[in-house]
Design an enzyme around this catalytic site. Sequence first.
Site, short mmCIF file in Angstrom:
data_model
loop_
_atom_site.label_atom_id
_atom_site.label_comp_id
_atom_site.label_asym_id
_atom_site.label_seq_id
_atom_site.Cartn_x
_atom_site.Cartn_y
_atom_site.Cartn_z
N ASP A 65 0.85 -1.18 0.00
CA ASP A 65 0.00 0.00 0.00
C ASP A 65 0.89 1.23 0.00
O ASP A 65 2.11 1.15 -0.27
CB ASP A 65 -0.92 -0.02 1.23
N HIS A 89 -3.69 5.84 4.02
CA HIS A 89 -4.42 4.65 3.56
C HIS A 89 -3.76 3.35 4.01
O HIS A 89 -4.40 2.46 4.58
CB HIS A 89 -4.53 4.69 2.03
N SER A 125 -11.35 -1.20 0.38
CA SER A 125 -10.00 -1.17 0.94
C SER A 125 -9.97 -1.65 2.38
O SER A 125 -8.97 -2.21 2.83
CB SER A 125 -9.45 0.26 0.90
#
Length: 937
Positions: A71, A126, A345
């Site tokens: 990520d 994220h 996600s």
Amino acid sequence: MSNYPWKRTLLAIVIGIVMTSKGYAEDIDENDEQQQAPQSGQMVNPHDGIGLTEQISAQYSGDGVKVGVIDSGFMNEHPLFNQQKLHSLTFEITDNDGNKKIFDANHYELETEDENGEQKTVYSMHGGQVAGIIGANSFFQYRGGVAKNADVYLTTTEATETPQDDDTDDSDNSKDNDKSLELLLGNEAEIKDHRNTIATAFAQHTANKVFVINNSWNEDPVDGTARVMDDKYKSGIEKATDNVLINAIKDAVKKDTLIVFAAGNESKQQPGIMAALPRYLPELEKHYLSVIAVDDGENIADYSNRCGVSKNWCVAAPGTLSVLVTEGAEQNIKLPGLQVQQGTSFAAPVVTGSLAVLKQRFQYFTATQMRDTLLTTATDLGAKGVDDVFGWGLINLSKAINGPSQLLNNETYTLSSDDRWNNPLTGEYRLTKQGPATLTLAGENNRLKEIRVEEGKLALTNTTSVDQIRNESNLALTALTVNQAFYAKTGSQLELFAQQAFTAQGKGTVVNLNGVLSVTESLKQNAQAGQIIADVLVVKNGATYMGGFEQLISSDTLNAKGLRQDLYFKDDRIELKANPNQPFTDPQANNNGQNGLQALNALRDSSTAWKKGLYNDWLQRAIEHNDLQNFHYAIGNTIYADSLDLLRNNAAIGLTETDNHLYRYHDSKTDSVRVWVESDGQKYKSDHHQFDQKTEVKTRHTGMGFAYKAEKSILTGNLTRTKSDVTKNQASATIKQIEANVALRYMPLANGWFMDVTGKIARLDYKQNRQFNSASLASGANKGWLFGSELRTGYNLAINDWYLEPSAGLQAIRLNMQQLTENGELATSTSSFHKTDVNLSSGLHLKRAFDLSDWKITPNFDLSYIRHLNGKPSYLESRLNGIAIHSESTTFSKNIAVFGLGMMLEKGNWLLSTDIHRRVFKNGKTTDWQVKVGLSF
């Protein structure tokens, strides 16, 4: 690491509900009636939605499991991370422009966010949020990560600033999404660089042997059907043999690593291509998972793509969650907190963390078995079964920790410690149990195609239906139905926990039994004499069984009651019955009968009794009706003992008959030679009336002989072939022998004293068959040799044309037989037999010759008596399944008397003689006849 400008106890104060959109994180629409935003300050945990109770979480938290995250935007200094469990993997690559770039997940990335028309600098978060869903610590109402004790390995796809490029911009995630539109197959230099970065990240995780790699990123999906997707990707993927990303994923799968991909947030019918990759690369499917998001009502989240073509490896998980955040980028400070965000996600790491929980729970599972357990225990949503929207359904750890619900492949489970699966297990595949420990399948209504127990123990403690079972170790049953075949290997064990635990059904279904049988003692607690304890096996609707058991585990419960257990093998079932613990008896039986009874009682606790066959049929009748059927005589080997005695006695009589040749030709002309062919027959029948002592013998004999008369000696010899058939009530034998005899008489005077020396040798072939009620018990064959010699002296008198010859001699006979090993249901093994007899023999011969024209007629009378000085009846010890059976001959006696009448006719050179002999034993009589035809020279 920065110093935090706050205390841990104040974390709850800075927690807020901030709606952000990062990667596949979507804004919550407050006006959406189907998905309302949580109230400010409310914690949204995935645990309840996936069945992860506090009890499960305390026991299985992913401890010792390595999880990878690919990520960007990590915030590793967040206090809810366990720093000892967080591992950043730093790597370096050179892009297409020749620039070296460093990728370090410890680096805090910045991005620009548009807030109410104003640009605001924020931390990129994220990747940290994804990692937190997997492994963050709990805090007050925030329950932390799904697998908070897992080791989380991080790789970033965003380069940090490097000495070569101090002005490198940290691209935000939205730009990544723009670049990733053609990430898999795009040819632009920037796309190739990014693809190489991700491929390198995969390689880093593979090198560190992570169990599962989480990917909360994807390409935008096609808008349409599976055909549209195939048109876009199929050809390109099949031709992309040098695609670094595809090859990196293939390599990870080869190293037994699971791959998890978010399906994407475009509300499409198909997932992004990265989640659908196994459609075009089937070798990936067993290690692959596609993840969609559902809301708290278990409906598909409005932003989530559907499973589509990935349905067979797709599951659902909650997508709206409280996630970790770090504020204060514009002030250059780090204020950690929690916010509610949503997206596939965040559903993906819920699945990844769940796999880590299962990995700790089932350490002996392969990666595929872990994946399949998560798939098959998911809560079905939408259309029944695996569907295009929800795939297998919502993951359910409460169910998953109890084992798989379905086999999706032929699977082998190797256990070093005991385990129990409580879920019903189905599947048209094979389950193979290996390892020394016990696996218990406790679910109801299990239905499998095949089971193999190769090591340890497999316990089926509830209803199970299987087409085929092969038991090579230990199989325990409560309610098993076999539909095609059951095979048990020698040394295996079958344990029964219920009164009717094992059923075979269906035409053509065959059960092949073997090994050890154990029936739980609880079924015997209230057993009484004559009561059926359990139906060990029931066959119906055309099913059959064969074989039996090597051992039946004894019962202390029954022994304490003075009872024992017996197996009854019937046509449609095998019963275990409680019976009085008493031996079979027959007070009228002779020694052979008593020996047989002793063996039959011993066989009752041997494998002979624990299989279908003649003994078990007899055993049932003997127990239930007290009918021994004279089996105690048939079980022994008296046929062999009698046959050996026959050979010994025939050898003794044969030596005296050789002496007869010398006597017959005593008065022949000097230097004369006689040759002849001979044939005789013999029939013996015992006088006994007891069952095992009735014996008949029929013998056929053919041969040729010669005699030569010298001045003071006579030499005779013959070569014969003999066949004897011995018959008893439930046994028969055939003895074939080829025999050579030579005799020499020395006589100084024509009338007076003489000395005879006789020798013989015979090669023996023996066969026997034992029966019971016309059915064969066993048959066997062996070979042997017989040697004999005799030294005899006598006196020849001539009185008024009568010749009288009394004589006496001493015999030595040696019989050697090889081991006799039978084949058959009740086969015995008898050691080799060696016996030497010393006999005293005597005889009286009387004859007179009459001349009538051209004929010479010589009638004769013979009387012989043989006494065995050391020749006891043949006594044998045979072994049947390790149990000794003693047998002794009862046919012949120690003393033999032979009376004979004969006549010789001579004309010219021709001679013809006939003889009839009567042999008298203590227990029977024999009559034999002999004819000779010959020539004199």
